[in-house]
Design a protein around this motif. Sequence first.
Motif, PDB file in Angstrom:
ATOM      1  N   VAL A 147      30.116  31.293  51.344  1.00 50.19           N
ATOM      2  CA  VAL A 147      31.519  30.682  50.601  1.00 50.19           C
ATOM      3  C   VAL A 147      31.155  30.621  49.343  1.00 50.19           C
ATOM      4  O   VAL A 147      30.011  30.667  48.616  1.00 50.19           O
ATOM      5  N   GLY A 148      32.101  31.108  48.456  1.00 50.34           N
ATOM      6  CA  GLY A 148      32.122  31.228  46.894  1.00 50.34           C
ATOM      7  C   GLY A 148      33.160  31.858  46.296  1.00 50.34           C
ATOM      8  O   GLY A 148      34.371  31.827  46.608  1.00 50.34           O
ATOM      9  N   SER A 149      32.929  32.480  45.067  1.00 58.18           N
ATOM     10  CA  SER A 149      33.958  33.132  44.394  1.00 58.18           C
ATOM     11  C   SER A 149      33.576  34.092  43.373  1.00 58.18           C
ATOM     12  O   SER A 149      32.137  34.017  42.907  1.00 58.18           O
ATOM     13  N   SER A 150      34.281  35.083  43.110  1.00 52.32           N
ATOM     14  CA  SER A 150      33.727  36.320  42.184  1.00 52.32           C
ATOM     15  C   SER A 150      34.929  36.743  41.237  1.00 52.32           C
ATOM     16  O   SER A 150      36.183  36.596  41.526  1.00 52.32           O
ATOM     17  N   GLU A 151      34.681  37.156  40.187  1.00 47.21           N
ATOM     18  CA  GLU A 151      35.776  37.480  39.188  1.00 47.21           C
ATOM     19  C   GLU A 151      35.387  38.484  38.092  1.00 47.21           C
ATOM     20  O   GLU A 151      34.357  38.430  37.525  1.00 47.21           O
ATOM     21  N   SER A 152      36.077  39.454  38.096  1.00 40.86           N
ATOM     22  CA  SER A 152      35.749  40.551  37.155  1.00 40.86           C
ATOM     23  C   SER A 152      37.054  40.544  36.098  1.00 40.86           C
ATOM     24  O   SER A 152      38.084  41.360  36.477  1.00 40.86           O
ATOM     25  N   SER A 153      37.055  39.700  35.180  1.00 38.10           N
ATOM     26  CA  SER A 153      38.025  39.701  34.252  1.00 38.10           C
ATOM     27  C   SER A 153      38.074  40.384  33.034  1.00 38.10           C
ATOM     28  O   SER A 153      38.982  40.415  32.104  1.00 38.10           O
ATOM     29  N   GLY A 154      37.222  41.466  33.170  1.00 31.30           N
ATOM     30  CA  GLY A 154      36.974  42.532  31.700  1.00 31.30           C
ATOM     31  C   GLY A 154      37.951  43.485  31.669  1.00 31.30           C
ATOM     32  O   GLY A 154      37.488  44.726  31.318  1.00 31.30           O
ATOM     33  N   ASN A 155      39.121  43.143  31.820  1.00 32.97           N
ATOM     34  CA  ASN A 155      40.324  44.156  31.537  1.00 32.97           C
ATOM     35  C   ASN A 155      41.474  43.670  30.567  1.00 32.97           C
ATOM     36  O   ASN A 155      41.595  42.486  30.457  1.00 32.97           O
ATOM     37  N   ALA A 156      42.008  44.461  29.842  1.00 29.69           N
ATOM     38  CA  ALA A 156      42.791  44.129  28.818  1.00 29.69           C
ATOM     39  C   ALA A 156      43.895  43.268  29.074  1.00 29.69           C
ATOM     40  O   ALA A 156      44.558  42.336  28.263  1.00 29.69           O
ATOM     41  N   VAL A 157      44.504  43.527  30.407  1.00 28.63           N
ATOM     42  CA  VAL A 157      45.787  42.747  30.858  1.00 28.63           C
ATOM     43  C   VAL A 157      45.450  41.420  30.911  1.00 28.63           C
ATOM     44  O   VAL A 157      46.101  40.617  30.718  1.00 28.63           O
ATOM     45  N   THR A 158      44.313  41.028  31.495  1.00 32.93           N
ATOM     46  CA  THR A 158      43.973  39.582  31.797  1.00 32.93           C
ATOM     47  C   THR A 158      43.733  38.792  30.669  1.00 32.93           C
ATOM     48  O   THR A 158      44.144  37.683  30.148  1.00 32.93           O
ATOM     49  N   LEU A 159      42.672  39.535  29.688  1.00 33.90           N
ATOM     50  CA  LEU A 159      42.312  39.049  28.537  1.00 33.90           C
ATOM     51  C   LEU A 159      43.534  38.880  27.467  1.00 33.90           C
ATOM     52  O   LEU A 159      43.535  38.031  26.825  1.00 33.90           O
ATOM     53  N   ALA A 160      44.458  39.776  27.317  1.00 33.46           N
ATOM     54  CA  ALA A 160      45.686  39.931  26.583  1.00 33.46           C
ATOM     55  C   ALA A 160      46.580  38.628  26.862  1.00 33.46           C
ATOM     56  O   ALA A 160      46.968  38.101  26.030  1.00 33.46           O
ATOM     57  N   ALA A 161      46.693  38.369  28.128  1.00 36.29           N
ATOM     58  CA  ALA A 161      47.555  37.247  28.752  1.00 36.29           C
ATOM     59  C   ALA A 161      46.857  36.020  27.879  1.00 36.29           C
ATOM     60  O   ALA A 161      47.483  35.123  27.432  1.00 36.29           O
ATOM     61  N   PHE A 162      45.719  35.459  28.169  1.00 34.42           N
ATOM     62  CA  PHE A 162      44.997  34.614  27.573  1.00 34.42           C
ATOM     63  C   PHE A 162      44.978  34.569  26.174  1.00 34.42           C
ATOM     64  O   PHE A 162      45.239  33.540  25.408  1.00 34.42           O
ATOM     65  N   CYS A 163      44.728  35.657  25.277  1.00 38.26           N
ATOM     66  CA  CYS A 163      44.997  35.669  23.998  1.00 38.26           C
ATOM     67  C   CYS A 163      46.183  35.299  23.368  1.00 38.26           C
ATOM     68  O   CYS A 163      46.318  34.435  22.556  1.00 38.26           O
ATOM     69  N   ASN A 164      47.172  35.831  24.029  1.00 37.40           N
ATOM     70  CA  ASN A 164      48.654  35.577  23.557  1.00 37.40           C
ATOM     71  C   ASN A 164      49.047  34.110  24.101  1.00 37.40           C
ATOM     72  O   ASN A 164      50.102  33.489  23.391  1.00 37.40           O
ATOM     73  N   MET A 165      48.434  33.433  24.887  1.00 37.81           N
ATOM     74  CA  MET A 165      48.614  32.101  25.151  1.00 37.81           C
ATOM     75  C   MET A 165      47.798  31.146  24.095  1.00 37.81           C
ATOM     76  O   MET A 165      48.109  30.057  24.261  1.00 37.81           O
ATOM     77  N   GLY A 166      46.996  31.895  23.330  1.00 43.30           N
ATOM     78  CA  GLY A 166      46.200  31.031  22.384  1.00 43.30           C
ATOM     79  C   GLY A 166      45.079  30.017  22.855  1.00 43.30           C
ATOM     80  O   GLY A 166      44.333  29.274  22.199  1.00 43.30           O
ATOM     81  N   ALA A 167      44.417  30.735  24.103  1.00 41.51           N
ATOM     82  CA  ALA A 167      43.456  29.943  24.530  1.00 41.51           C
ATOM     83  C   ALA A 167      42.187  30.469  24.182  1.00 41.51           C
ATOM     84  O   ALA A 167      41.046  29.833  24.715  1.00 41.51           O
ATOM     85  N   LEU A 168      41.974  31.755  23.741  1.00 44.33           N
ATOM     86  CA  LEU A 168      40.729  32.141  23.333  1.00 44.33           C
ATOM     87  C   LEU A 168      40.282  31.750  22.105  1.00 44.33           C
ATOM     88  O   LEU A 168      40.872  31.800  21.112  1.00 44.33           O
TER      89      LEU A 168
END
Length: 415
Positions: free
Chosen positions: A197-218
């Motif tokens: 049991v656990g989890s994995s994430e590879s979030s180093g893509n511009a689509v994911t990161l741009a969403a958080f950036c435009n949200m003002g969360a980064l």
Amino acid sequence: MTSDCIVVTGLGAMTPLGLGENEIVLALEEGRCAVKHRRMDDCLDVWFGRVPEAVYDRADVLFSHLPDDEQEVARNDEGLLFGLAAAEDAIEQAGLAGAGLASHRVGMVVSSSKGLLRNMLGANRLFLEHGPAGDPEGLMARLFHNFTGEILGRHVARRHGFTGPVLNYPSACATGLTSIIGAVNLLRDGIVDAAVVGSSESSGNAVTLAAFCNMGALSPELCRPFHAKRGGFNPGEGAAVLVLEREEDARRRGAAILGRIRGLDFRSDAYHMTAVETEGRAVQTAVRETLRRAGWEASDVEYVNAHGTGTQLNDATEAHVLEIMFGSSGPLVSSLKGHIGHLLGASASVETVVCMMALARGIVPETLNLDEPDPAFRMNFVRGGVLRQKVNRFMKFSLGFGGHIGVLAVEMEGS
């Protein structure tokens, strides 16, 4: 219904701080920050926590169970490699592969909150370039069918021949804790005898990161959880996996016990797509229910590993809940996100595993970059270096986007 006592017999972690317990704990002791300013997909500059490149040296072995035509897709999104590597380490430590368990009695709950997004993006790119019939070799189809989050568990099961259930609990930042809770329930209901049991994430893509950036969360700088001048989070990538078993089963086969899952709860605050409900009412309920299930008083909790993202709302809400539930002279509190960044769907599992690794060696992790705590937060922060102190009982908090809330109570072995 079978025994309620669920134990941890294996741990594995692929993190920006390092691969495996020795590297990770040493990095914590040295106060390292693994978050660096990077250019992602040649178009977006962010502070990001990357898993060390040494993990890629394991790819040939970890993908050796796949035929050649599947290996290209398997290597396309790093989240699969991170999850497989962490699972392999946890399974090895637990001695699960040679434990003689019936294959259908071993379940997989290795989740991803966003799936293997690079595979979906790759399939979409092929569709836009060649149209719906322009995929004679079937690559578009293979990428698409290797997108969903449960693919991590499917690969672990396939590699080891485990034929128990394969589940995915996508719950934003709380994915790791909801996966652990789901696996505990499988064990208590007698559906499986062991769970990976656990989890994995590879979030180093511009689509994911741009969403958080435009949200003002980064954050435009290194994140500073609970700081008076905090300005957001730094994203990152990674994976962590635990092996869980019923205690009597683990003892019967002579497995080493690393800790016990004493209490748990998950809720939703039913408030907003991204913002947390500022009074933290649902979080308070989850903490109370976790304590009740653990049979603990609030004073029994010695350490809380907070979600601690470094955003204004999250940190204020979490601090408010901690003060209500534990008082200003309550347990030690720290966040790992200054060390590794926010690993999104992998954050809760990685932080749980890293805490267990550190606490087993008598080390309580610090909150990096916390030179000026918010004066409104009256908590017993660990800052300015790790604390060398034995901790027997700790809680892990996760407050995910969309209102996903997870709380876990863990008792270390030897308590």
